[in-house]
Design an enzyme around this catalytic site. Structure first.
Site, short mmCIF file in Angstrom:
data_model
loop_
_atom_site.label_atom_id
_atom_site.label_comp_id
_atom_site.label_asym_id
_atom_site.label_seq_id
_atom_site.Cartn_x
_atom_site.Cartn_y
_atom_site.Cartn_z
N ASP A 1 -7.48 1.67 2.51
CA ASP A 1 -7.28 2.71 3.45
C ASP A 1 -7.98 4.08 3.26
O ASP A 1 -7.64 4.98 3.72
CB ASP A 1 -5.70 3.18 3.34
CG ASP A 1 -5.18 4.13 4.23
OD1 ASP A 1 -5.71 3.83 5.63
OD2 ASP A 1 -4.31 4.90 4.20
N ASP B 1 0.84 5.18 -0.12
CA ASP B 1 0.11 6.69 -0.30
C ASP B 1 0.59 7.46 -1.51
O ASP B 1 1.99 7.64 -1.43
CB ASP B 1 0.15 7.05 0.83
CG ASP B 1 -0.87 6.45 1.70
OD1 ASP B 1 -1.95 5.95 1.69
OD2 ASP B 1 -0.34 6.33 3.13
N HIS C 1 -6.41 9.97 -0.94
CA HIS C 1 -6.86 10.00 0.30
C HIS C 1 -6.27 10.44 1.55
O HIS C 1 -6.70 10.48 2.62
CB HIS C 1 -7.39 8.47 0.60
CG HIS C 1 -6.74 7.49 0.99
ND1 HIS C 1 -6.37 6.53 -0.14
CD2 HIS C 1 -5.63 7.28 1.78
CE1 HIS C 1 -5.33 5.63 0.52
NE2 HIS C 1 -4.83 6.38 1.62
N HIS D 1 0.76 -1.05 -0.06
CA HIS D 1 0.06 0.01 0.03
C HIS D 1 0.69 1.42 0.02
O HIS D 1 1.55 1.50 1.09
CB HIS D 1 -0.90 0.10 1.10
CG HIS D 1 -1.60 1.14 1.51
ND1 HIS D 1 -2.92 1.56 0.68
CD2 HIS D 1 -1.37 2.28 2.12
CE1 HIS D 1 -3.22 2.61 1.13
NE2 HIS D 1 -2.47 3.31 1.86
#
Length: 1004
Positions: free
Chosen positions: A374, A264, A578, A262
């Site tokens: 997330d 970001d 996000h 994951h």
């Protein structure tokens, strides 16, 4: 038998830590190291490889914040190591407890070929297995000295979040640069003992299996010569064979492990660093795929794939090869893992359009799942968007972070506002960084809420955020857990394979209706107001640019800017990630975002102006261009003509020093403090403001959450409030028919203008705040004389209802919620809307007065001032526009929400511009008019039913139509949907409540 369990377990921990793990690398020699510190931003690989380097030694500090250092490591394999497995151990100064949140590196060969990433849990580079004695070693490391923004004392304000304030002090100490022999037998012994020790700790103390493992571990430890671990490791492993070979019980839970990292797209690092994080991770994972034939890795976010293609072609070549083999899997089908609460209807649709199209164009792969582990909660309009994009599934993990209520399912069907249901899975492992530890696997089994009906769950496995992804240790553990008594079984699988199995075994799971509200991170609806306003403005400018460019292309041959619009859409979609749109990134990210939105506005403004001038032609007729989906001032939606002006507004002074605004539809009283004490709907004879209360009330709260400063607002913030009722000025506006109010408080200043547009039943509140507070929360309140147990919030392609009461903990937890352009409250025969041009957070509360009436208070969230991760969050000038609309139906709320976000554009031309398409029913709202993305010249029209009722409408094309198709969001015909008939350009449509439809009109 005496209970010596704790003795053996303590022995295992010490022997592993002090004897066996150190023996994994029994021999080592130092490498020679030299370095070049790039003077500014990252440089191309060729420049870094060719740079002049200077010697550096282990123990030396290196790396200014956000800097890049190119290390060259050289050495010679000792002759005595010939035939053995040798690795370079390159420790840049890592803290193994912080993968993804500190320095990282990408290793290259001298010819520029990428080898793999370096991360805290992944410090090795294979030299050879076996090696040749005397072999020369030469490697280059592009090392990023990203500072640790969130340290062991998290949420501490720091200047490290921006290159402009971070300083130049070295951040890291070079720790180890060695060639070392890898003893693979000892490495496997470590994994055996870790797997069994972790499993043992999760089994009941009275379980026979736990004691079988304990005795086997004890026998293995007895077989280890602590002075010759390597020489005795194989014998020790043999004593574990039987317990490792015992198969899982037939009813064991089944975990589909998906290799995952994951990342970001921006958070505690800027966008440019994410480009490099993705390249390092992709290099790591393609290398691991070469070594591990059963391993499967999935990566989401088409933007991140595009970055690899653009910036790291040498890594891209390896990725493409692995994709072709079916083992490096595009996942999710979105441009980024976006926020889903705040993006508007079209933006949410375009996340899927651009994401899915990238994977289709590059690899011929179509994703069935939305992959959002997330994201901070999920809007109720999302299911039909997922379906309209041709997808079927949703995965997220974040709802497990909720602080008040535990979500009752892990596998279920999620029903959206239009009735669409999407098969959804929340991994019960409760992390998107699973490392295959026994505690994680056991937690997934215990936590799984669908036992009896299902037995499959998914585990995203690997370190994220630049932590390197899945490690060889995780793969080795998964191999031992593939069929092991006492454990769930673990199998590497693609997301699509998991969802197919999960749906097949549980075809009728429970249903959850409405939003998936995260009971945490509620303040992300307000933090970084400039970023949020930039997003909202960009979304509406894109609507205008597409509408007017398409109209001009059909009418005048105007060159439709396909490439520019595609590029700008991707820029806006990227910034909906996000941690960007929610305002939870470092200062650097939001500084760049504000500049990006300004450039986007300039460029889209140029497209709009050019298209409108092409449509208007030469002339002196004053034209109003109406981009809203409803008629305004007599101008039809999507057209231009001379505006109709009706009515007038007056202002009169009151004896108490206040003012009265009146336009014949609405009479508004403003007291001497600049507060609205009356808003009378003259036609209905109905007062809007609750008795004894005042609207346009600014309220200031203390705001220091227990953690996650930019993310959270905790409910106790309501315990202290200051009503900002003192006014420095309450005077007539420059035009004589408005009221201007100035207030100062703390170090801040607010200027407001209240106005009643002629002929319109709405009070417009323009607010300018020069904000210089710290850890405060600013709200704008409207207490309404209105009794209702629910209210409507706009979301993508419609609206949905939330309660105004707090009967249950689920309702009480929604003390801060999201809306798009409006909230609407209604008694059966009369309602009120509050609309906005760029705010999202709000709260609605109710109280019963002494007179028996109900006061329902709507409060708009304007500004916060958290200090982490950006210590200067929101400092400066902000401008907001809101409108109070008394007597509003839900249709009025929809119309006024569009109006306030699409201001009028005026210019002179030859004459009227007819709309490209019209719809004869206000409840059918057109959200996009554009030319088809494939360059065919077809006109694409997207619309939905917006009032929550069935609709029968006629769409009329203002050009000759040769045929029409109903399509998905990617503008592909829907095979199971009959095309509507066309009669002289008129198309009849029938829509269910909130139904979304896309039509493709072929031009004759």
């Amino acid at each position: 038998m005496h209970d010596d369990r704790t003795l053996v377990e303590a022995r295992l921990r010490r022997v592993l830590d002090e004897r066996i793990r150190p023996a994994v690398y029994p021999e080592s020699v130092p490498l020679e190291v030299a370095v070049w510190h790039a003077p500014g931003e990252p440089v191309p690989v060729a420049e870094g490889l060719a740079a002049d380097v200077e010697p550096i030694t282990v123990g030396t500090r290196w790396g200014a914040p956000w800097g890049t250092s190119w290390f060259r490591v050289t050495g010679t394999v000792p002759e005595a190591w010939a035939g053995r497995t040798v690795e370079a151990i390159l420790d840049l100064g890592f803290d193994e407890n912080m993968p993804g949140f500190q320095c990282e590196g990408l290793v290259y060969r001298p010819d520029g070929t990428p080898v793999k990433g370096l991360n805290p849990r992944n410090q090795w580079v294979r030299i050879g297995a076996p090696v040749q004695g005397g072999e020369e070693v030469r490697l280059h490391v592009e090392a990023a000295s990203n500072p640790v923004v969130m340290d062991y004392r998290p949420f501490t304000p720091t200047p490290l979040g921006d290159l402009e304030t971070a300083g130049s002090d070295p951040q890291y100490t070079l720790a180890r640069m060695d060639l070392a022999v890898l003893d693979e037998t000892v490495w496997h012994l470590v994994t055996d003992l870790e797997v069994l020790g972790e499993l043992m700790a999760e089994l009941p103390v009275d379980s026979p299996r736990r004691w079988e493992i304990l005795r086997a571990v004890e026998r293995a430890l007895d077989a280890v010569d602590l002075q010759d671990v390597g020489g005795t490791a194989e014998h020790a492993r043999s004593r574990l064979t039987d317990v490792l070979a015992a198969p899982a019980v037939p009813s064991a839970h089944r975990i589909s492990a998906v290799g995952h990292a994951h990342i970001d797209s921006a958070w505690l690092w800027p966008l440019r660093e994410t480009v490099r994080k993705v390249a390092r991770t992709a290099a790591n994972m393609t290398a691991l795929l070469d070594d591990e034939p059963d391993f499967v890795f999935a990566m989401s976010q088409a933007q991140q794939w595009a970055w690899v293609k653009e910036h790291r072609p040498e890594v891209w070549a390896r990725v493409k090869k692995a994709v072709a083999e079916g083992r490096f899997v595009p996942a999710g089908g979105m441009w980024v893992e976006s926020d889903t609460n705040m993006p508007g209807s079209e933006a949410m649709a375009r996340q899927f359009v651009h994401g899915k199209r990238f994977f289709l164009d590059e690899f011929g792969v179509e994703n069935d799942e939305a992959w959002l582990p997330d994201t901070f909660g999920f809007a109720a309009g999302l299911p039909q968007i997922i379906k309209a994009a041709g997808s079927r599934y949703l995965l997220t993990q974040k709802i497990s972070w909720s602080r008040t209520n535990r979500f009752p399912h892990h596998t279920f069907r999620w029903e959206g506002i239009d009735g669409t249901r999407i098969f959804t899975h929340f991994p019960p492992v409760d992390t998107y960084n699973c490392s295959m530890r026994g505690a994680e696997i056991a937690h997934a089994v215990r936590n799984f809420k669908d036992k009896g009906a299902a037995r499959h769950s998914l585990a995203p496995t690997g370190w994220g955020d630049g932590g390197g992804g899945t490690t060889r240790e995780m793969v080795a553990k998964a191999a031992r857990l593939s069929d092991l008594e006492g454990s769930a079984t673990v199998t590497w699988e693609t997301p699509s394979a998991f969802f197919a199995k999960a749906e097949a075994e549980n075809p009728e799971p429970p249903v959850w209706v409405g939003e998936l509200y995260l009971e945490l991170h509620r303040a992300t609806l307000t933090s970084q107001a400039g970023t949020k306003q930039g997003n909202r403005r960009s979304e509406h400018l894109l609507r205008e640019a597409e509408l007017w460019a398409a109209t001009a292309a059909v009418r005048t041959g105007f060159p439709y800017p396909y490439a520019d619009l595609d590029r700008i859409w991707k820029t806006v979609l990227l910034h909906q990630f996000h941690d960007i749109l929610p305002g939870s990134s470092i200062a650097w990210v939001h500084r760049e975002a504000r500049a990006t939105y300004a450039r986007v506005a300039d460029e889209l403004g140029g497209i709009i102006d050019a298209a409108q001038r092409a449509l208007a032609g030469e002339g002196s007729v004053p034209l109003l261009f109406n981009a809203a989906p409803h008629t305004r001032s007599g101008v039809p939606a999507g057209g231009a003509r001379l505006a109709e002006v009706s009515g007038r507004t007056t202002r009169a002074e009151r004896p108490d020093g206040g003012h009265v605004l009146d336009n014949g539809l609405l009479r508004v009283g403003v007291d001497a403090r600049g507060l609205v004490d009356s808003a009378l709907d003259l036609a209905a004879g109905r007062e809007t403001i609750a008795p004894g209360r005042t609207g346009n009330l600014l309220q200031l709260h203390q705001d220091l959450p227990n953690m996650w400063d930019a993310w959270d607002v905790d409910e106790f913030y309501r315990n202290t409030v200051t009503d900002l009722t003192d006014a420095d000025e309450v005077t007539p506006g420059d035009d004589g028919v408005t009221v201007r109010i100035v207030r100062t408080f703390g170090a801040s200043r607010v200027t407001q203008v209240l106005s009643l547009p002629p002929g319109e039943k709405r009070l417009v509140v323009d607010t300018e705040v020069d904000w210089h507070e710290t850890e405060k929360f600013l709200k704008l309140a409207f207490p309404l004389d209105l009794h209702t147990d629910r209210y409507a919030s706009e979301t993508q392609f419609g609206h949905f209802f939330r309660p105004t009461h707090t009967n249950t903990s689920w309702e009480a937890a929604k003390f801060e919620a999201c809306n798009h352009r409006f909230v609407h409250l209604q008694e059966p025969d009369w309602g009120v809307a509050v609309v906005n041009d760029g705010t999202y957070g709000h709260d609605v509360t109710r109280a019963v007065r002494g007179d028996g009436g109900t006061t329902t208070t709507v409060r708009v969230s304007l500004l916060r001032a958290p200090r982490f991760p950006d210590p200067e969050t929101d400092q400066g000038v902000h401008r907001f526009r809101h409108a109070l609309v008394p007597g509003a139906s839900i249709g009025d709320a929809v119309r006024e929400g569009w109006r306030v976000n699409l201001p009028e554009r005026r210019l002179h031309g030859a004459g009227e511009v007819a709309p490209l398409v019209t719809v004869d029913r206000d409840s059918v709202v057109v959200t996009a008019v554009k030319l088809a993305d494939d360059g065919s010249g077809d006109v694409v029209v997207r619309f939905h039913e917006a009032h929550g009722a069935r609709a029968h409408a006629t769409l009329t094309a203002g050009f000759p139509v040769a045929g029409v198709e109903v399509t998905d969001l990617l503008e592909r015909p829907l095979a199971d949907t009959a095309p509507p008939t066309v009669d002289d350009g008129r198309i009849t449509v029938r829509l269910r409540p909130f139904e979304l439809t896309t039509l493709r009109l072929k031009r004759a």
